[in-house]
Design a protein around this motif. Structure first.
Motif, PDB file in Angstrom:
ATOM      1  N   UNK A  79       1.917 -24.420 -20.940  1.00  0.00           N
ATOM      2  CA  UNK A  79       0.480 -24.600 -20.680  1.00  0.00           C
ATOM      3  C   UNK A  79       0.103 -23.952 -19.354  1.00  0.00           C
ATOM      4  N   UNK A  87      10.113 -39.772 -25.667  1.00  0.00           N
ATOM      5  CA  UNK A  87      10.392 -38.325 -25.579  1.00  0.00           C
ATOM      6  C   UNK A  87      11.248 -38.005 -24.350  1.00  0.00           C
ATOM      7  N   UNK A  88      11.042 -38.750 -23.268  1.00  0.00           N
ATOM      8  CA  UNK A  88      11.783 -38.493 -22.033  1.00  0.00           C
ATOM      9  C   UNK A  88      13.281 -38.687 -22.195  1.00  0.00           C
ATOM     10  N   UNK A 111       8.995 -28.389 -20.742  1.00  0.00           N
ATOM     11  CA  UNK A 111       8.848 -27.053 -21.347  1.00  0.00           C
ATOM     12  C   UNK A 111       7.384 -26.814 -21.704  1.00  0.00           C
ATOM     13  N   UNK A 112       6.793 -27.810 -22.344  1.00  0.00           N
ATOM     14  CA  UNK A 112       5.407 -27.642 -22.783  1.00  0.00           C
ATOM     15  C   UNK A 112       4.494 -27.452 -21.574  1.00  0.00           C
ATOM     16  N   UNK A 113       4.776 -28.190 -20.505  1.00  0.00           N
ATOM     17  CA  UNK A 113       3.998 -28.027 -19.283  1.00  0.00           C
ATOM     18  C   UNK A 113       4.093 -26.591 -18.796  1.00  0.00           C
ATOM     19  N   UNK A 124       8.786 -32.147 -22.615  1.00  0.00           N
ATOM     20  CA  UNK A 124       7.443 -32.099 -22.008  1.00  0.00           C
ATOM     21  C   UNK A 124       7.389 -31.157 -20.815  1.00  0.00           C
ATOM     22  N   UNK A 140      20.267 -22.651 -15.628  1.00  0.00           N
ATOM     23  CA  UNK A 140      20.520 -23.843 -16.429  1.00  0.00           C
ATOM     24  C   UNK A 140      19.620 -24.991 -15.959  1.00  0.00           C
ATOM     25  N   UNK A 183      -0.199 -34.741 -24.746  1.00  0.00           N
ATOM     26  CA  UNK A 183       1.076 -34.073 -25.077  1.00  0.00           C
ATOM     27  C   UNK A 183       1.993 -34.027 -23.853  1.00  0.00           C
ATOM     28  N   UNK A 184       1.407 -33.743 -22.686  1.00  0.00           N
ATOM     29  CA  UNK A 184       2.241 -33.549 -21.504  1.00  0.00           C
ATOM     30  C   UNK A 184       2.675 -34.867 -20.884  1.00  0.00           C
ATOM     31  N   UNK A 234      16.630 -25.840 -18.026  1.00  0.00           N
ATOM     32  CA  UNK A 234      16.766 -26.391 -19.375  1.00  0.00           C
ATOM     33  C   UNK A 234      17.427 -27.764 -19.296  1.00  0.00           C
ATOM     34  N   UNK A 235      16.630 -28.765 -18.934  1.00  0.00           N
ATOM     35  CA  UNK A 235      17.228 -30.074 -18.716  1.00  0.00           C
ATOM     36  C   UNK A 235      17.027 -30.985 -19.888  1.00  0.00           C
ATOM     37  N   UNK A 236      16.374 -30.502 -20.927  1.00  0.00           N
ATOM     38  CA  UNK A 236      16.287 -31.312 -22.129  1.00  0.00           C
ATOM     39  C   UNK A 236      14.963 -32.063 -22.272  1.00  0.00           C
ATOM     40  N   UNK A 237      14.125 -32.093 -21.234  1.00  0.00           N
ATOM     41  CA  UNK A 237      12.841 -32.788 -21.342  1.00  0.00           C
ATOM     42  C   UNK A 237      11.806 -31.844 -21.945  1.00  0.00           C
ATOM     43  N   UNK A 277      15.111 -38.274 -24.878  1.00  0.00           N
ATOM     44  CA  UNK A 277      15.800 -37.456 -25.901  1.00  0.00           C
ATOM     45  C   UNK A 277      16.204 -36.122 -25.279  1.00  0.00           C
ATOM     46  N   UNK A 278      17.477 -36.076 -24.782  1.00  0.00           N
ATOM     47  CA  UNK A 278      17.882 -34.866 -24.035  1.00  0.00           C
ATOM     48  C   UNK A 278      19.164 -34.265 -24.588  1.00  0.00           C
ATOM     49  N   UNK A 279      19.430 -34.493 -25.847  1.00  0.00           N
ATOM     50  CA  UNK A 279      20.680 -33.979 -26.416  1.00  0.00           C
ATOM     51  C   UNK A 279      20.754 -32.450 -26.338  1.00  0.00           C
ATOM     52  N   UNK A 280      19.625 -31.762 -26.349  1.00  0.00           N
ATOM     53  CA  UNK A 280      19.642 -30.293 -26.391  1.00  0.00           C
ATOM     54  C   UNK A 280      19.639 -29.667 -25.001  1.00  0.00           C
ATOM     55  N   UNK A 281      19.785 -30.514 -23.948  1.00  0.00           N
ATOM     56  CA  UNK A 281      19.796 -29.924 -22.600  1.00  0.00           C
ATOM     57  C   UNK A 281      21.087 -29.137 -22.397  1.00  0.00           C
ATOM     58  N   UNK A 282      21.047 -28.155 -21.482  1.00  0.00           N
ATOM     59  CA  UNK A 282      22.237 -27.340 -21.194  1.00  0.00           C
ATOM     60  C   UNK A 282      22.960 -27.971 -20.011  1.00  0.00           C
TER      61      UNK A 282
END
Lengths: 610, 124
Positions: free
Chosen positions: A596, B93-94, A591-593, A589, A581, B21-22, A584-587, B96-101
């Motif tokens: 990449x 973007x930082x 994930x994208x990092x 970027x 878990x 992007x990053x 999957x912290x919601x950030x 927005x974390x509603x979809x975090x587990x």
């Protein structure tokens, strides 16, 4: 008329009665179906009385590989008298129950179960295939279980029901394997086939012995013989008419019936006969001694049933077939009479303990007269039927003892004569305690209605005139299986003398200090007998206790050894989930990092590898 | 002309796009990073088309496709950014974390399920 009707009519009645629910007339409808069953029983059985042949009705056949199971019924002399006994007692008990259960709830289930039981008993006695017999046998056991537990609010009724079920099932396992052995030895599951094979000498002694010893397990369980005897007295919390029908006249006698039915196989195995003789000799005396010490009227009668069933087995063990069947019929009549009389007393005073009874002679004159006839038959006083049947049994045993001088017959004769004395003692004691002296607290609340009187009177009449059966021995023994007469004047005189002496001694003991239980004279021995020699306690220690321990062990194993693995699996999955878990912290970027970096790593690895 | 120059430029453009992007927090700038990456690819396609002298000019055709798709994508992306801004009052973007587990998210989901299952749970 096909004998299937005798089986089908009461079963149909059970369905109708259940459909009626708890209407007031449910008992009458049940009695009506009882009458139908009785009439069909008459039509089927009366032409077959004393018949030397056997009529077989094949209703269907189930091929099961090597041997097929045939739904076959057969009517012969033995089946005929048993059908008459079962349907007659069932009819009388159904009529009796109309009065006995008036105003009670659960009449419908009660009546339905009595009808199902009647059907099953008819099936057992008419069956010509072991599996058909087994079906009826087990249905009877189930009905017995349900009816003992009729008053399931009472803890002793529940316990008694479970005990009866378990102990009889324990024996039934033996019966099932006995059937397998017989089937394998004979090549079919036909009962008459097994008898014919045994009579023709096709069964080896070892086969017959193995089969009969296994069958005897079931018989001993069903007929409450030693060492599985303890369930019958504990079955007494059931309604009294049930005790009369199932636990005195018919179901417990089914064991005797089965041994009589397999008489040819039995004759092929001297070892099985010896075992049966020992069981009978031990049971008859032991049960009679237990009956002396009991305080509960129905328990006295239950032990006396066990003891009397042992008489029948004694007769069958020495080959006195006619005497055994005769005593079975006679006992069916007079023990049903005694239990229905006890039911009238329970109905009147509201309890079965003999402690507060006494002096009921004047308050319940009809019950007094009929039960006196019943007790006379039980102890074997002329002219009651018990006199003739018991004389036939003892005479048969004596003939065997004098004829070939086998130790089994001598043992049975000794035990039988001792039991005559003890039977007279406990019967007189119960008779005196219930009907004579002053009342010790029991009040007669209500007298019985005519529906309860008529069956008792009929049974009393049968118990009085049933002795006439000695004039026509071919009714109980159409094939002439046992030699010798049913009447033995010398022995009859001797046993009557014994009985009269015992009655006199018991009476004088009771009279000397009026109102004191004659059994009190036994002192500490009585306590032992009252506790039934601790056989139940022995079973508690040797069987029930270890079973409980085993159950606890299984529970502990499950809880402490198996369950940790299951819990561990779930805990480790949860821990792993917690670790994953974190990714999957919601950030987005992050994930994208990861993507990449992963792509770069893949690319670099691919380049480096090539 | 050497193939090297356009390839280096394209690689630089792509790297700048990846960085955008990053690293950027503003969603619009993230989208711009995506555009930079797409155009770096376009440059590559055109360069190779010219270098290989493709008769049917499939590289240039593909570039046109990419441009069209990029236009559609940026329209969609900006619409999403607009919606996010309307609901969150920011486009960071930082944050927005509603979809975090997380346990909080689990609890919120369970609560929603309970409310939805309860009779009359529609009125929230």
């Amino acid at each position: 008329m096909s004998p299937a009707w005798v089986v089908a009519l009461p079963a149909l009645g059970a369905v109708v009665v259940l459909a009626m629910g708890s209407r007031a007339t449910v008992g009458w409808v049940g009695a009506g179906f009882g009458l139908l069953a009785w009439l069909s029983g008459l039509v089927v059985a009366v032409p077959a009385l004393g018949d030397t042949g056997s009529q077989r009705y094949l209703l269907g056949s189930f091929p099961t590989g090597a041997m097929s199971i045939e739904v076959a019924l057969a009517v012969d002399g033995l089946a005929a008298v048993m059908v008459l006994l079962a349907t007659t007692v069932a009819l009388l008990v159904l009529l009796y129950s109309v009065g006995y259960l008036s105003g009670e709830r659960r009449r419908a289930s009660y009546t339905a179960l009595v009808l199902v039981f009647t059907s099953a008993m008819s099936l057992v006695v008419l069956a010509d295939d072991f599996f058909v017999l087994l079906v009826g046998w087990e249905v009877m056991g189930a009905c017995s279980y349900f009816l003992i537990g009729h008053y399931w609010e009472r803890v002793e009724a529940r316990a008694g029901a479970v005990k009866a079920f378990l102990l009889t099932r324990l024996g039934d396992i033996g019966l099932l394997f006995g059937i397998f052995v017989l089937g394998a030895a004979v090549g079919s599951f036909s009962i008459s086939g097994a008898n014919e094979a045994a009579a023709a000498g096709q069964l080896s002694t070892s086969q017959a012995t193995a089969a009969m010893l296994l069958v005897l397990c079931g018989v001993v369980g069903k007929s409450a013989q030693f060492p599985l005897h303890t369930w019958l007295p504990d079955a007494m919390p059931g309604p009294t008419p049930i005790s009369a029908l199932i636990h005195a006249a018919t179901m417990v006698a089914a064991g005797v019936y089965l041994v009589a039915r397999l008489d040819d196989v039995m004759a092929a195995s001297p070892a099985a006969r010896t075992v049966l003789a020992v069981i009978a000799a031990v049971t008859m005396l032991l049960a009679a001694l237990f009956a002396v010490a009991q305080d509960d009227l129905k328990r006295v009668l239950a032990w006396s049933t066990v003891s009397q069933l042992a008489y029948m087995f004694a007769a069958l063990a020495v080959g006195a077939y006619a005497a055994g069947v005769f005593h079975l019929l006679s006992h069916g009549a007079f023990k049903a009479l005694l239990f229905l009389g006890a039911g009238a007393i329970v109905h009147a005073v509201g309890g079965t303990s003999m402690g507060p009874m006494g002096g009921l002679r004047r308050r319940l004159p009809l019950t007094f007269v009929t039960m006196t006839i019943g007790f006379a038959a039980l102890v074997g006083l002329v002219p009651a039927v018990g006199f003739f049947s018991k004389d036939a049994v003892l005479g048969g045993v004596m003939d065997a003892a004098l004829h070939d001088g086998s130790w089994q017959a001598w043992m049975l004769l000794t035990s039988g004569l001792l039991t005559v004395v003890v039977t007279a003692a406990y019967s007189t004691r119960a008779w005196l305690l219930v009907f004579f002296g002053r009342s010790r607290g029991a009040e007669v609340l209500e007298t019985e209605p005519w529906t309860m009187r008529a069956p008792v009177v009929v049974l009393a009449g049968l118990s009085l005139v049933g002795g006439a059966l000695v004039l026509t021995p071919e009714v109980v023994d159409p094939l002439g299986r046992s030699e010798g007469s049913l009447v033995h004047p010398t022995l009859a005189a001797a046993s009557t003398l014994l009985v009269l002496l015992t009655v006199l001694v018991t009476y004088s003991e009771w009279w000397r200090v009026e109102g004191v239980d004659p059994a009190a004279r036994f002192g500490p021995v009585r306590r032992r007998l009252f506790a039934e020699l601790g056989v139940d306690r022995l079973y508690q220690i040797t069987v029930t206790g270890p079973t409980w321990s085993l159950a606890h062990l299984v529970v502990a194993t499950d809880r402490d050894i198996v369950e940790p693995y299951v819990r561990g699996a779930s805990a480790s999955a949860q821990g792993l989930g917690l670790a994953l878990r974190q990714l999957q912290r919601g950030n987005v970027q992050v994930y994208v990092t990861a993507v990449v970096v992963g792509a770069l790593a893949l690319g670099l690895t691919a380049g480096w590898l090539s | 002309m050497s193939l090297l120059y356009p390839l280096v430029v394209a690689a630089l453009l792509f790297a700048i796009g990846v960085y955008g992007v990053l690293a950027r927090r503003n969603a619009v700038l993230v989208l711009m990073g995506v555009e930079l990456m797409l155009n770096a690819v376009n440059l590559n396609l055109v360069a190779f088309d010219a270098y290989l002298r493709d008769v049917v000019h499939s590289g240039q055709v593909l570039t046109l496709f990419v441009i069209a798709i990029a236009a559609a994508e940026i329209g969609l992306g900006l619409a999403i950014v607009l919606m996010v801004f309307r609901s969150h009052r920011h486009i960071d973007v930082d944050r927005m974390r509603e979809l975090s587990d997380t346990d909080a998210a689990d609890a919120a989901m369970a609560r929603d399920a309970r409310v939805g299952a309860a009779p009359g749970g529609g009125e929230r």
